[in-house]
Design a protein around this motif. Structure first.
Motif, PDB file in Angstrom:
ATOM      1  N   VAL A  48      28.634  42.439  41.625  1.00 41.05           N
ATOM      2  CA  VAL A  48      29.867  43.223  41.725  1.00 41.05           C
ATOM      3  C   VAL A  48      29.518  44.711  41.768  1.00 41.05           C
ATOM      4  N   VAL A  63      34.619  45.098  46.570  1.00 37.19           N
ATOM      5  CA  VAL A  63      35.284  45.740  45.435  1.00 37.19           C
ATOM      6  C   VAL A  63      35.283  47.267  45.530  1.00 37.19           C
ATOM      7  N   ASP A  89      39.689  37.993  42.867  1.00 35.60           N
ATOM      8  CA  ASP A  89      38.771  38.562  41.874  1.00 35.60           C
ATOM      9  C   ASP A  89      38.585  37.621  40.682  1.00 35.60           C
ATOM     10  N   TYR A  93      32.769  36.711  34.819  1.00 35.27           N
ATOM     11  CA  TYR A  93      32.000  37.928  35.021  1.00 35.27           C
ATOM     12  C   TYR A  93      30.848  37.969  34.015  1.00 35.27           C
TER      13      TYR A  93
END
Length: 121
Positions: A48, A63, A89, A93
């Motif tokens: 990311v 992103v 999204d 993470y």
């Protein structure tokens, strides 16, 4: 051994914001680069955003403009500010911390346990 702990995930509506935090601890050596990755079940983990100890940043195209990575070197902590969130999204993470120790060329890579981010109305 470095411990990496993420926090800040959760459920947010489309268009909303979320801030993730990640702290690396347990070593007397400095942390070099830190990064956020994400993974959707059944798919590969993808980068990311990443940030070096000097503050240089790198973002995934998907992103850019919506995500900002920052870090506090004194605390070995990295943050991920996510704005204008979209359903795509949604993912787990993961925080990654990379460390080199003294003059050794060995690259040590440490991962957190992951934090779920869900973007849904």
């Amino acid at each position: 051994q470095v411990q990496v702990v993420e926090s800040g995930g959760g459920l947010v509506q489309p268009g909303g914001s979320l801030r993730l935090s990640c702290a690396a601890s347990g070593s007397s050596f400095s942390i070099n680069s830190m990064a956020w990755y994400r993974q959707v079940s059944g798919k590969e983990r993808e980068l990311v955003a990443a940030i070096t100890s000097g503050g240089g940043t790198n973002y995934a195209e998907r992103v850019k403009g919506r995500v900002t990575i920052s870090r506090d070197n004194a605390k070995n902590t990295v943050y991920l500010q996510m704005d204008s969130l979209k359903p795509e999204d949604t993912a787990v993470y993961y925080c990654n911390a990379v460390q080199y120790r003294g003059n050794s060329p060995i690259r040590y890579s440490y991962w957190g346990q992951g934090t779920q981010v869900t973007v849904s109305s």
